[in-house]
Structures are given as structure tokens and as C-alpha cells.
Design an enzyme around this catalytic site. Structure first.
Site, PDB file in Angstrom:
ATOM      1  CG  ASP A 174     -36.597  78.346  20.602  1.00 50.42           C
ATOM      2  OD1 ASP A 174     -37.636  79.204  20.719  1.00 50.42           O
ATOM      3  OD2 ASP A 174     -36.747  77.671  19.565  1.00 50.42           O
ATOM      4  CG  ASP A 214     -42.206  85.290  22.301  1.00 47.91           C
ATOM      5  OD1 ASP A 214     -42.497  85.798  23.241  1.00 47.91           O
ATOM      6  OD2 ASP A 214     -41.933  83.972  22.191  1.00 47.91           O
ATOM      7  CG  HIS A 243     -44.191  73.688  24.409  1.00 47.07           C
ATOM      8  ND1 HIS A 243     -43.592  74.951  24.335  1.00 47.07           N
ATOM      9  CD2 HIS A 243     -45.001  73.687  23.151  1.00 47.07           C
ATOM     10  CE1 HIS A 243     -44.016  75.351  23.063  1.00 47.07           C
ATOM     11  NE2 HIS A 243     -44.617  74.742  22.611  1.00 47.07           N
TER      12      HIS A 243
END
Length: 1520
Positions: free
Chosen positions: A534, A661, A537
Site C-alpha cells: 500500500d 479505489d 511510492h
């Protein structure tokens, strides 16, 4: 068992060799099923690191690899196994590394650089992928079908069995769980309250969680994957209240102090809106403007945040005044600083007196100046006794100047704060795609809180930064660190329910956090088959590395995926390779148009149909010491024993039709688009995935925080079609050896339609999908153009459309979809036109429909694949070197000669003509097309258009095969394969043609190396082998020329194509300069012998011809050819088996002994014979006596450029010195033989480089010859002992040798010191450079004696005993700097007035120096000279510089070998890139391409092979 070996090639500088086809690619070993007999602990792969011989990093080189040696050794990415690099000069270094477990690995090389300092390469990363399996059956990455499930919506455990049975029924084989841990107060799965406890609302205990997940999923054949949340914890997590150092607060991150203060003030402002008379229910942008203006007044102005930025002017001035009388020494201000320039003075003050390393943002007025240093600067500006008021005033101005840019920064930040607040308030309360929070309350403040506030057990107040993300942020920069002001500038899109975790640089910075997250990660890894990272980045790389290493320590086969929002593929690469991410998540619903969706599908669909099969071709060294064993390595099409190669590839994709999402098709497109979008994704050759609810046609994106209902189980939606699509994916995987390689696709976009053809390149079977999208309700009418599938049988499998059957109704208890069902529709009609299938769509194929067909191309199956790639090596066994010349090479003039003028190399429309008619021509044209899989190349277009190339590649061999059984045999193999592939559809023709030709080429190349029967070549580097193969390139049979006038014999070309044909083919000096390298080194002793005999029979005037012309019309205008000829005889005697016997060989002489010129068919021609021993002596005797003649047939017909005087040739020995002289200012009898040709420039008949007098290289060759015959005489093998001078006196050959020895250096060396000039023959007035050897002695233009040219190394190689080693090494080192170019040697010192480095033979100007290429040897860089230079460089370094150039065994050291290799890099690059597979004749300045150079020149490669041969055979180098 076939060995799972992977070859990992490294460059000269230790970097991975890149195929260049993929930008920002990553290194991933293949994901393959394990052998049936495999057991844990066995070797997964043997990774063979391969370094080029004597590469730059091999000097004291050590390869460091963090792969543990043993299976049971725990992986630590900072622990490296050291592998010493033991390098030779001609064998690549191969270091095998056994890999036992998947994971993220890297290597680097430590070595000694050219300056003698220890250096290291960067770290380079490679990934070993996990091995996924379900019930023991391997699951390839491209067979993974994932469905995301939000665990809390599944409901109680009683629901799980039915729920996951339903998922499995749809054909999914992996479940992606959102986090199953205990949730925080927001109830978001991603806001984890306790990382070490599974959700107590679902599970009674952690043990129950583990058993349930394992048993339920195992029962239904499902793998599991979970999100791991490493960057934040729930805002109400109890554990962080006991360890606030795990978060970013004013103590752990003092740079956030101002942001904390601002956030608190904004929350207070939010609570005070009503009392301040400000709007609390925001209805318009006007309201927002009012609020932001009020924030300026009531928050920003009151906070006086500027104090965090600047230096406190009043305090500093007060402190200056207080310390004005203290003892402070003036600072010495730099003289170049203008003290009247206030900015310059302020910058200087800041650099000297700042108490911090830089301007900081911490507590108020944290920026301070060192008062003593500031006073010192001020006192240096004024004289003693200056009023302090004046000084203080100057100090104030300096502080103001220092503060000016800081105030500007503050103003910029305040503007950003207001802009960000305005934008965020608008999103939260006004925008249609925002949450529309409604009126401002304490629970719903004006903007989200940036910090979570609490009191610890001791009553201490804390404010910890909440996590979030930033638009366009640099993922490698922690936005909560002091490198960012994102929290102060309100740039963070914050998650108010998540506290951002602060790991620091190491465990000691936050031990509680590190220990907790490692335990959490291991717990997850032990339960699940994979991770989705999750917020990847935003994960600090070093944190991700440690946690994934911990995870893999308990589950080595962990499948890791991530969705990166890094903003660039370059940044993605960093995360993928450092963390060993196996698949990057991509999403089809991100596409806003059909065209964009088509692009995404194309990107993830797989290799294009008809893709070209990778083969080593000419890019690898061939192991040729033995015949290859079949199936030595995995996944290999080549018959050679070359393993599969590790090269960069695009990161693998997990292509989702929709993620959990992102908005649903109903929101972004239409519900009906669910079906075509899903089918397009399913047909891609990648991992694929979906979210539960997509197949069920959920109307909208669900809120993972607020949604409290459970999933409903129903047949609504596309589930039954998903099952069929996923079954197709399973079937594709089952029939494939390597699904990533075997499966290919073709994608077509036309308006609303996208079609995909999947094709198994091995079996010929496949699938075809027609999908009509529906991006909006009114897409309009469109009928797809007929789909033509060439040569393909097509069968309809199923066709469906998705129909919405009712209005969506909200259910308070269950999450349900829009009522919809799939309907079977008539499949589009299939027609046939011959062998071609045509699929015709009509108006009944409505938007939202799909049709699926199975396909098969008859006879294009595994048997064809097997047939075309086998048998070439065996078929090549009877080929000889002349067959291979015909099979591989033959440039235009050669092919025309063989065909009576009818054939030349093949011409490819819109591309050009092959350089060679043979297989090398095709290889040179095809190799980059193959490696880049460039199916749009004109060659591929041409192959698709017809079979002309197929006919040509076989039929051209007819003219050669009729005289060769070996070649006829190979032609039959080739014909059978070409005929076999004629059945394939046109679009597969490039694939099969390139495969057949490539395999044929490899077999021919391999057979050439085998036929050389020289182990050093057979096991040598690719460069050595390429050099050696030019021997085959250059030596062949010709109809129009030969070595002898009366019979055909193979002969060597001076260069291709310029010097390949008729009388221009065989040049005396070129043949014998190339002789050792191209004939003796590869063991072509019979060819070598015939070349000696062929030229010996044409001896005339004591010279051999410059141009042989088969002995028909030889021309004698070369003074040097005879000496290279004699040296070649010496090389033959010393290196050929029974080489001494050649001295007794008899040759019939072309001309009478009195040198009378007669035609070759005159009865006097060839009427007497002499031995080679006699020929040697005759050359020495004629030179001793003096040679003087006028060329036969002198005049314009012989040479239209030469003046009449130039035809007069004279050669003599100066018996005072023993040196051989010759030539005149009217001719050019050495290799530098360019004659002026321009009437416009008045240079016609004026040689560019006459080199009359005593040329240095001829003295070395003469000395070497005298040494040779005197040694033979001592052995009783050469009876001649003396020669006669012009005056009739006799001199022994030994005396002549000694005379030359005594005089050489005296007459040629130019000392470094003027004081030594009297020891040598030197005219100081014309010396240009010292420490050199003259090029000439007593030339017609005295200054030409002193020119530094590349000829002296020839003398050094021929007779090193002539040179004082220290002087020789000094001259070579000077030449190395001054005249060595990247590829060739500059033919003239650049400091010379006559230096002209650009050769253009077509120039016809008035420039006397360059017109018509008169500067051919006046600066252009000739490649063959480099060979002699490097041989001399090696020899005298070895002799003179022993401490560096010799190792303990007395052999050449790695230092000297790497120095040589460094000087060969230009040659390696050139031959690798050459469209002629050779080394050019010359280059222009600094290695620039020269269009008038012969592109492949015999002596260019031959002289470099000589260098290798020295190292292989010189007994001195082997301490013998």
C-alpha cells in the site's frame, strides 16, 4: 536434466549489457515451472556472470554478489559473497553463482582503476521471481487472475466458504484481501489500529485467522495476497501513544514546528467561524474567498510565521553592540570580493558566520549568526577607531540583505498556504467529485487536521503528522522530512485517520516501530502468498527493503505487487528493482477513450503476433571447442551451447479491469461497458485482476471507510462470462512452455471496436476477440470492417452482450449491483476466401458485446517449430573454409564474379542492398530487427509481401554447391526448412524466415570456428572470434584472379569491397602484413604456404609485386612488400607444422633472371625454378648489390597520375650504416603510397608521402630477416652466408646484421635532451618533437625525417633488439598520447604543419594538401598500424616496466592486459557496429567515420590477431 543456467553479461565497465529494446527495463530471471524432481534446497538457477576478457574492472577485480552461497544461509542484502575476477586477454571471465531462493539481489565490482585507486561500480539489481503453485501445479505470472475483496464486507466467517466458492467459480485463482488486521476508529481497512492482531470482529484469534484463510482458500484452489500498510497507523492506535518517536512531531522533526502551530491555529479558526461572523455552511466560491481572507487576518498575520524564516535583526544588532569591545580579530576577506556589493557581502557573511550549516526552518529565529565572526567581518571593512554606529548601520544593511530572500520565500509559502487551503475547501465542500462535507463542525472542520493530537500517560501533549500524498511529489523524498515544506505549505492531501510513521535511517532511530513492523510483515508473509504494498511510492526504499527481506525470510515465494504513482517509468524502475516488485498494477478503467484503452491493452497484451525469436547471432562468443550438446540449457532456440541471457525487460504488469479505489464503469462509462472492458483485459498476456463488485455491476465506487453493508451473493452481472474468459487464460497457460514467450497478440482499434488475436507461436493455436465498447450511452451506429485472419481456421466459441434489466435499488443490508444479465447473441459470421478466414460483424452486434473465437493455423505447430530449429549444426559438418566463404560472405564484386555477372547481394526495397550475398549479409541486416522485435521494419514488410528472399537465400548457393558436396548438403538442409515455412501465412513469414536464416547463420559461424581448430579462438571472446572470422571473409575462390596465372587458387583480398576483385584483389604488402593474423593464427597453413609460393614465383628485381594480378601483369612499385614477404616466411617457418620444409619448396619463376619483362604465356615464363631458400637469398643479394630499374610498360597506361621520373625505381644499402634506402621525391614505394592526382591543385604526380631514404620500418624488417637467416645458418638450414656490395666486395650476413645493429638507433633516435644530440645524427633546427624515433633517414625533404608517424612500432616488433628498452618505452608512451586514436593510429603528428586528418578522395579543390585525397597518410588514422603499436606497447612495457607489467609468474599482468583492452574498446565497438563485420581501413580524426575508407580491410583485423598471437605463443610471455 536441462540446466537452469542464465547468462548475465557485463560490459567492459561492469554494467549489465543492455539489449537496448526496452527503456527503463529491469533485470528479472524467468518465471518457470520447477523440474518435477526439484526439492527445497536445490539450485533454482545458476547465474553465470560473464565479463569480457581483461575488462576495465578486472584489474584486482572482485565481484560482490549478495546471493547467499547456501540454501540455509539467511539472506542479508548487505552481506556479499566475494568472487575474485581472474582474467586472461582472450577468454571471457565466467563466474557461476548458484541461486537457491527467489528475492531481490544485487552485485557490484570493486577494482583498481587506471589511476591505481580502488574504485567500485554502482550496484546493479536483479530479481529472482517467486514460484507460485496451486495444489502443486505451477501458476505462471501471466496466468494469475486476482479478485480484490474488502474483507469486512464479506461478513462473518460463516459466509466465507460460499463467498469464496463463488469467486473460484468465476475462474479467479488469487484473492487480494484488503488488510485483515484490527481497524482504527475510522473503520478503514487501511487505518490499522493494531498491526499484530487480526480483526476481532471477524476472527476470535490470530490462529483462527491463519487457519481460516489457509483452509477456505485452499479448499477452493485460491492463492492469497494481502495489502501491507507500512507508512501509517490508525490515528487512535494505542501503541504509538507509548512510542511517539515512531511519528513525526516537534521533537523528532523540529522543522515541523511551524506547521504544527499553523494546523492548530486553523483548527481553532474553524471552531470560531460563527463567533467571527464567517460562513459555516459554504455554498459558493465567494464564501471560500471570504474565509481565506479571514485566515490571512485571524491566522497567518497573528502567527507571524516569518519569524521561523529570518535572522532576528534587533537581537543580532544588540549582541554586536554588547560584544564590540571584546577581542575579535578581523576576518581576511578574499581579495576578489567586492565589499561595496551588498549582496556579495551578505552572501559571504552568511557562508562564514551562519551558526547552522544552512538556513533552517525550526523554532522561531532558529537562524543565528556567530557574533564573533560577524564582528570580524565588520572590523575588516573599517579602519580602527571607526564609530561603532557606522559599523552597526552597515551590519543592519547586511542582515537586511541576508533576510531579503528569506522574506520572499516566506511570502511564496504564505501564498501557497492560501492557495492550497482554498483548493482543499472547495474540493471538500463544493466539487461534484468531492465528499461534500456540509457545514463546518468540530467533527467536520474547515479542512482536515494535518496532525493527530493526544496526551501521553505522563500528560505530555503531542502532535503527530498525519499521512497523505502529494501531487507530483518526488517519491524518493520524504515529504515529512526537512527536505520538504509540504506540511507547512498545506500541500499534503492528508488522511486524517492515519499517523505517518517515522522510521529514520535505521532501527536505532525508532526501535519500537521497526520491531513492530518487521513482526507484522513476517506474520503476513507466513499466512499469505503475496503482498500488495500500500502507498508503495511513499515507502522509504530502505524501509521497503528491510521489510520485504524479512517477509521473504519466512516466505521466499512471496508474490509482490504494487501500484506506483511515481510519475515516471524511470522512477518506477528504481522501486521495482530495489524491492523486487513482481508486478506493477495497471488499470483499464483509467482509460478515458477507446483509443486510450486500446493503447493500454496493446501495452499489456503481450508480444506482437509473428514476433521474431531471439538468437545469439553474432553478439556472443560461441563455445566451439566441442560439438554442442542438444538441450543443454532451458528455453533455448539456438543449437549453440549458449544459455538463456538475462536482459532488461519492462516491469511485469498486473492489469486490472477495475481496482477497489477507482470508479466503476457505471460512473466513468456505462454499465454495459463492463463486459467488453473485462474481456479485453482477460485476453492480455499479463497477470489480470478485478475487484469484487465489478462483475456484479456495482453502480459506484464503495467507501472503504463509511460502507458498512456486506457483499450479496448473486448471479447478477457477467460472472458466467468471466468464468469462460478465465478458463481461456488457464488453457493458454497449460499449453505453453513459457507463456510470456510463446503467446503473441495482435490488437486492432476501429472506432468503438477493439479486436485482439492471441496466438501460440509454438502450437499455431489461439483465440480471437471482438469487443464493442460502450463508453457512453449514445455511441452511434458502427459496423466493424471485416476481420481477415490469414491462413487461419476459425471456430465460434461464444458471443454475449450485457443488458441492464432494471433500475438500481439501494439495499440497506447488502451491497448489490445494477440489475443486469449477459445474453447469448448470434456470433459474427465466418467466411473463407481460400485459406483466409473472414469474420463479419453486422448491426446485431450492439455496443457492450463480445464475441470469442478459437483459431488454428494448420501445420504451423510444434513439429514445424522443432523442424526448423534443428539439424543445422549437423548439416554443416562437411563445410570447408572456402564453402563458408561462399555461404557466409561474398560482397558485390565477388558474387558477380562467381555468377558471371548475373547475381549480387540481395536488395530489399525501401531499405537497401545487403553488404554480403551470404548469410552474414542477412545477419547484419536482421540482427537488430530481431533483437528489437521490429516487425515494422522494411525487411519484415518485404518478407510479408512475397517469397523472393526465401528463393534467393537457397538458390544463390547453386553456383557454389555444384562443386562442393559439403555445401550441397547444407543447402539441402536450408532448402528443406525454407520449403517447410512456405506454408505459413504471410504475417508469420518474417518470424520463420529470420529463425531459419538465423539458425543457419549460427551453424555456419560455429562451423567456421570449429574448422579453425585453434583452441584460443574456439574458446575466445566474441571480439577474437570476429577478428578470426574475417579470415574467412577475405579468403575465397575467384574466377577472374588467383595466386597463379595458370591455375585457380583461393586468394586473400586486401579489403572489401574496394580491393576484392580482379587485379585489385591481391596486393603484396597487404597480403603479407595480413599474413600471420589471417592465415597462420587461425591455422590456415596450406593457404599461407600457397600465398608464399604464389608471390615467390613472381620475384623480379629482388622485389615482389605490389599488385599481383595472378602473376599475369604484376607491378613492381613497392619497396616494402619484399620485406613483409620475408617476414611472413619467417613467421611460417616458426609457426606452421614442419614450417622449415617450405625453404625447400620450388617455385617456377614468372620472369627470367635478367628481369626481362615477358607476357605470362611466353614460353620463357615459368621455364626455370628456384627454392624459397634461394628466393630469400636473392632478395637480400639484390638489395645488397643495389636495385635500379624503370618499371615495365611505364607511362600513362600503367599509371596515369605518375610523372615520368616516378617510374624510375632505385633501392640500395648504405654500407656505412647497413641501412636500406630507396625511392625518390617522384614516387612512393612504401605503404604510404598516395600520389597527387589533382590538376586543379597542381598536385598531380606529386606524392603525398614519398618516404624516400631509409624508412624506419624497413630497417626493422631487414634486421629481423638477417637475424632469421643467420639463426638458420647456425642450425645448418641456410647455406648462404654473404652478399656482394656494388663495388664487388663481400660482406657476411652476420656482419651486415651487426652493422645495422650498431647504426640504427644512432641514426633514428631523437633524444629527449638537447645535450645528448651529439650522440645521434640530429639536426636540432628541424626537430619538432623529442623522445621519438624518426620516420625516415636522409629523405629528399630533411624535415620529413623528423615527423612522428606510426611506422616505428613495426620496426620494434620486427627487431626489438634494435631499440634501447627505456627509449623505446618512452617513444611508445609519447605516441600513445599523441598519435593513437580511438581505432587507428594517426599517420602524422597533429602538431605537424602538414597534418590533415580528414580524407576525402572525391574532393577536387585547389588545396594542394588535400585535393583528391592527397592527405591519405597525412593524419587520417589507419587501423592496421594499431596492431603493431599495441604489440610493441606490450613488449616494451613487459620488458622495461616489470613491476607493473609482469605478474608473480613472470607473465603479462592484469595491469598491462587491461591497458591493452582499454585501447581496443574502439575496435570492439567498431566491429560490433560495422555493417561489414570487419574493421575499416582508416578513420578520420579521432575515429570519425571516413566514407572513402574500405569498410573491411584485411590487415586491420589481421594485425590485431597478431597481438593475441603474441600473447598465446611468445615464450617470453609464458616464462618459458
Amino acid at each position: 536434466m536441462t540446466k537452469r543456467t542464465i547468462l548475465f553479461r557485463l560490459s567492459n565497465t561492469g554494467q549489465p549489457v543492455d539489449n537496448g529494446a526496452v527503456k527503463n527495463g529491469v533485470l528479472i530471471l524467468p518465471s518457470l515451472a520447477l523440474p518435477k524432481e526439484f526439492s527445497h534446497g536445490d539450485e533454482l538457477f545458476e547465474l553465470q556472470f560473464q565479463l569480457t576478457a581483461a575488462s576495465a574492472v578486472s584489474k584486482n577485480g572482485v565481484l560482490h554478489v549478495n546471493v547467499p552461497k547456501e540454501y540455509n544461509t539467511q539472506f542479508d542484502r548487505n552481506t556479499y559473497v566475494k568472487y575474485p575476477i581472474d582474467s586472461s586477454f582472450h577468454n571471457d571471465v565466467t563466474i557461476p553463482v548458484s541461486i537457491h531462493k527467489p528475492g531481490a539481489y544485487n552485485y557490484y565490482i570493486e577494482y583498481t582503476d587506471s589511476d591505481g585507486k580502488t574504485a567500485s561500480t554502482d550496484k546493479f539489481y536483479f530479481t529472482v521471481p517467486p514460484n507460485l503453485n496451486i495444489n502443486g501445479e505451477f501458476v505462471a505470472f501471466n496466468a494469475v487472475n486476482i479478485e480484490t475483496v474488502v474483507s469486512k464486507w464479506v461478513g462473518p466467517l460463516a459466509n466465507w466458504d460460499d463467498f469464496f466458492a463463488n469467486v473460484a467459480k468465476k475462474g479467479y485463482n488469487m484473492i487480494h484481501f484488503t488488510p485483515l488486521q484490527e481497524r482504527g476508529e475510522s473503520q478503514s481497512p487501511y487505518s490499522i489500529y493494531d498491526q499484530l492482531r487480526f480483526d476481532p470482529e471477524i476472527f476470535d484469534s490470530n490462529d483462527q485467522a491463519a487457519k481460516t484463510v489457509s483452509s477456505v482458500l485452499g479448499k477452493h484452489g485460491l492463492l492469497s495476497l494481502t495489502d501491507v500498510v507500512w507508512n501509517h497507523t490508525a490515528n487512535n492506535s494505542a501503541w504509538i501513544r507509548d512510542a511517539p518517536d515512531a511519528g513525526y512531531n516537534a521533537e523528532t522533526a523540529p522543522h515541523l514546528t511551524s506547521a504544527i502551530e499553523l494546523d492548530e491555529a486553523l483548527l481553532k479558526f474553524s471552531e470560531d467561524l460563527e463567533s467571527l461572523g464567517l460562513p459555516t455552511d459554504i455554498k459558493s466560491e465567494g464564501d471560500i474567498k471570504t474565509l481565506v481572507e479571514a485566515i490571512s487576518v485571524h491566522v497567518l498575520e497573528k502567527l507571524e510565521l516569518w519569524q521561523y524564516y529570518v535572522f532576528n535583526r534587533s537581537v543580532i544588532l544588540d549582541e554586536l553592540e554588547q560584544q564590540q569591545n571584546s577581542k575579535v580579530s578581523p576576518v581576511e576577506i578574499p581579495g576578489d570580493l567586492n565589499t561595496n556589493d551588498l549582496k556579495a557581502l551578505a552572501d559571504y557573511t552568511l557562508s562564514i558566520a551562519n551558526q547552522n550549516e544552512k538556513v533552517i526552518l525550526r523554532e522561531r529565529f532558529a537562524n543565528k549568526l556567530d557574533i564573533s565572526k560577524f564582528l570580524g567581518i565588520l572590523y575588516s571593512l573599517y579602519s580602527e577607531g571607526t564609530d561603532f554606529g557606522t559599523i552597526k548601520d552597515r551590519a543592519g544593511k547586511i542582515i537586511d540583505e541576508i533576510n531579503a530572500p528569506l522574506y520572499k520565500t516566506f511570502d511564496d509559502d504564505v501564498k501557497a498556504i492560501k492557495d492550497q487551503l482554498s483548493g482543499r475547501i472547495k474540493f471538500l465542500r463544493l466539487e461534484s467529485n468531492g465528499p461534500k462535507w456540509g457545514p463546518v463542525t468540530k467533527k467536520a472542520p474547515l479542512t482536515e487536521p494535518y496532525f493527530t493530537r493526544f496526551e501521553d500517560a505522563q500528560g505530555k501533549k503531542w502532535a503527530l503528522a498525519n499521512n497523505g500524498w502529494i501531487w507530483g511529489g518526488n517519491p524518493l523524498v520524504d515529504f515529512a522530512s526537512d527536505q520538504s515544506k509540504a506540511y507547512l505549505r498545506r500541500e499534503v492531501i492528508v488522511w486524517g485517520d492515519c499517523i505517518k510513521l517515522r522510521y529514520g535511517e535505521k532501527r536505532e532511530d525508532s526501535p519500537t516501530l521497526w520491531d513492530r513492523m518487521i513482526e507484522y510483515t513476517k506474520q503476513c508473509a507466513s499466512l499469505f502468498n503475496g503482498f500488495r504494498i500500500d502507498n508503495c511510492h511513499s515507502t522509504p526504499l530502505h524501509v521497503g527493503e528491510v521489510l520485504l527481506d524479512a517477509a521473504r525470510s519466512v516466505n521466499p515465494d512471496l508474490y509482490v505487487v504494487a501500484e506506483l504513482f511515481s510519475g515516471s517509468e524511470e522512477m518506477d524502475k528504481i522501486f521495482v528493482e530495489r524491492l523486487a516488485i513482481n508486478s506493477l498494477i495497471r488499470e483499464a478503467m483509467q482509460a478515458w477513450s477507446v483509443a486510450e484503452l486500446s493503447t493500454l491493452v496493446h501495452k499489456h497484451g503481450g508480444r506482437p503476433i509473428g514476433s521474431l525469436t531471439w538468437l545469439p547471432l553474432d553478439d556472443f562468443a560461441y563455445p566451439a571447442t566441442n560439438e554442442p550438446k542438444k538441450a543443454s540449457y532451458i528455453d533455448s532456440y539456438t543449437e549453440l551451447e549458449i544459455p538463456k541471457t538475462l536482459t532488461s525487460q519492462a516491469p511485469h504488469a498486473l492489469f486490472m479491469d477495475c481496482t477497489h479505489d477507482n470508479e466503476t464503469p457505471n460512473q466513468k462509462r456505462t454499465p454495459e461497458d463492463t463486459l467488453p472492458n473485462a474481456a479485453l483485459v482477460a485476453f492480455c498476456s499479463s497477470a489480470v485482476g478485478s475487484v469484487y463488485g465489478y462483475d456484479e455491476i456495482y453502480p459506484a465506487l464503495l467507501d472503504v471507510v463509511g460502507e458498512k453493508r456486506q457483499y450479496a451473493l448473486s448471479d447478477n452481472g457477467i460472472g458466467e462470462v468471466k468464468q469462460k474468459l478465465n478458463q481461456i487464460r488457464a488453457d493458454l497457460a497449460a499449453e505453453s512452455v513459457d507463456i510470456s514467450r510463446d503467446h503473441e497478440m495482435y490488437i486492432h482499434h476501429e472506432g468503438q471496436y477493439i479486436t485482439i488475436q492471441r496466438h501460440n507461436s509454438r502450437t499455431g493455436k489461439g483465440w480471437f476477440l471482438v469487443a464493442r465498447t460502450k463508453f457512453n450511452k449514445d455511441v452511434g451506429d458502427q459496423i466493424l470492417s471485416p476481420c481477415v485472419l490469414g491462413g487461419t481456421k476459425v471456430k465460434s466459441e461464444f458471443a454475449y452482450t450485457l443488458k441492464v434489466t432494471g433500475e438500481y435499488k439501494h439495499d440497506d443490508k447488502y451491497i448489490t449491483g445494477i440489475p443486469a444479465k449477459v445474453e447469448v447473441i448470434p456470433s459474427p459470421e465466418i467466411k473463407y476466401d481460400g485459406d483466409d478466414a473472414i469474420i463479419q460483424v453486422d448491426q446485431t452486434f450492439t455496443p457492450g458485446s463480445i464475441a470469442v473465437f478459437s483459431t488454428e493455423i494448420p501445420k504451423v505447430d510444434a513439429s514445424l517449430d522443432k523442424f526448423v530449429k534443428e539439424g543445422a549444426i549437423e548439416a554443416s559438418q562437411d563445410l570447408d573454409l572456402y564453402d563458408l566463404n561462399a555461404l557466409l560472405y561474398r560482397c558485390e564484386p565477388e558474387e558477380r564474379d562467381a555468377s558471371g555477372g548475373s547475381d549480387g547481394p540481395y536488395n530489399i526495397p525501401k531499405w537497401g542492398t545487403l553488404t554480403y550475398a551470404g548469410l552474414e549479409g542477412w545477419n547484419l541486416a536482421l540482427k537488430h530487427v530481431i533483437w528489437e522485435n521490429n516487425l515494422g521494419h522494411p525487411i519484415c514488410d518485404h518478407l510479408r509481401e512475397g517469397e523472393w528472399a526465401l528463393d534467393s537465400v537457397v538458390n544463390r548457393l547453386d553456383k557454389y554447391a555444384k562443386n562442393s558436396k559439403g555445401l550441397a548438403k547444407f543447402q539441402e538442409w536450408l532448402r528443406a526448412r525454407i520449403d517447410a515455412i512456405r506454408i505459413v501465412p504471410y504475417f508469420l513469414r518474417p518470424h520463420y524466415f529470420a529463425l531459419v536464416v538465423g539458425i543457419a547463420y549460427e551453424a555456419a559461424r560455429f562451423r567456421a570456428l570449429r574448422n579453425f581448430d585453434v583452441k584460443q579462438i574456439q574458446a575466445g571472446t566474441n571480439f577474437v572470434q570476429k577478428l578470426a572470422l574475417t579470415s574467412i571473409q577475405m579468403v575465397g575462390r575467384m574466377n577472374n584472379t588467383s595466386l597463379k596465372a595458370t591455375e585457380q587458387s583461393p586468394c586473400i583480398a586486401a579489403g572489401l569491397p574496394h580491393f576484392s576483385n580482379d587485379y585489385m584483389r591481391c596486393w603484396g604488402r597487404d597480403v603479407f602484413i595480413s599474413f600471420r593474423g589471417l592465415l597462420l593464427v587461425p591455422g590456415r597453413f596450406e593457404d599461407a604456404k600457397q600465398h608464399i609460393l604464389g608471390f615467390a614465383q613472381t620475384l623480379k628485381h629482388g622485389l615482389i609485386p605490389n599488385l599481383l594480378d595472378a602473376g599475369r601483369n604484376p607491378r613492381y612499385n613497392a619497396r616494402d612488400a619484399a620485406w613483409f614477404f620475408l617476414f611472413a616466411i619467417q613467421d611460417y617457418v616458426k609457426n606452421a607444422p614442419n614450417g622449415i620444409d617450405i625453404l625447400d619448396e620450388k617455385v617456377k619463376r614468372r620472369f627470367p633472371l635478367d628481369d626481362t619483362y615477358i607476357p605470362y604465356d611466353d614460353e620463357r615464363a615459368f621455364s626455370y625454378e628456384t627454392s624459397i631458400r634461394d628466393v630469400i637469398y636473392e632478395i637480400l643479394a639484390r638489395h645488397a648489390k643495389g636495385i635500379k630499374y624503370r618499371e615495365a610498360n611505364a607511362g600513362p597506361n600503367l599509371d596515369s597520375q605518375m610523372t615520368d621520373e616516378g617510374f624510375n625505381v632505385e633501392v640500395y644499402v648504405d654500407w656505412n650504416t647497413g641501412l636500406v634506402h630507396g625511392g625518390s621525391q617522384y614516387n612512393c614505394g612504401t605503404w604510404m603510397d598516395k600520389m597527387g592526382e589533382s590538376s586543379k591543385a597542381n598536385s598531380k604526380g606529386v606524392p603525398g608521402t614519398p618516404r624516400d631514404g631509409a624508412a624506419i620500418e624497413l630497417q626493422g624488417l631487414l634486421k629481423g630477416t638477417l637475424r632469421f637467416v643467420n639463426e638458420l645458418n647456425a642450425e645448418g638450414k641456410f647455406e648462404y652466408t654473404e652478399v656482394e656490395k656494388p663495388d664487388g666486395d663481400k660482406i657476411s650476413l652476420k656482419e651486415w646484421e651487426q652493422l645495422l645493429q650498431d647504426n640504427f638507433e644512432k641514426h633514428f633516435y631523437v633524444p629527449t635532451e638537447v645535450s645528448e644530440d651529439d650522440q645521434y645524427e640530429v639536426d636540432p633546427s628541424i626537430v619538432n618533437r623529442r623522445g621519438i624515433y624518426k620516420d625516415l633517414y636522409r629523405s629528399g625533404k630533411p624535415y620529413e625525417d623528423y615527423q612522428l608517424r606510426a611506422n616505428f612500432p613495426i620496426a620494434m616488433v620486427a627487431a626489438p633488439e634494435l631499440f634501447t628498452p627505456s627509449k623505446a618505452l618512452g617513444a611508445l608512451q609519447l605516441a600513445d598520447k599523441v598519435i593513437r586514436g580511438p581505432v587507428g593510429m594517426r599517420t602524422l603528428d597533429p602538431s605537424d604543419y602538414n597534418y590533415r586528418p580528414y580524407y576525402n578522395n572525391g574532393e577536387d579543390s585547389e588545396d594542394f594538401a588535400t585535393s583528391k585525397g592527397r592527405n591519405y597518410h597525412q593524419g587520417p588514422e589507419w587501423v592496421w598500424c594499431t596492431g603493431y603499436f599495441l604489440r610493441a606497447f606490450l613488449y616494451f612495457n613487459y620488458l622495461q616496466n616489470k613491476s607493473v607489467s609482469q605478474n608473480k609468474e613472470g607473465e603479462p599482468s592484469i595491469e598491462i592486459l587491461t591497458a591493452l583492452n582499454d585501447r581496443l574498446q574502439g575496435h570492439i565497438k567498431w566491429i560490433n557496429e560495422s555493417p561489414w563485420a570487419g574493421l575499416t581501413e582508416l578513420t578520420n580524426k579521432d575515429g570519425a567515420f571516413c566514407g572513402d575508407s574500405s569498410p573491411s580491410q584485411a590487415w586491420s583485423t589481421g594485425c590485431l590477431l597478431d597481438l593475441y598471437y603474441d600473447l598465446w605463443t611468445n615464450k617470453e610471455y609464458h616464462n618459458a
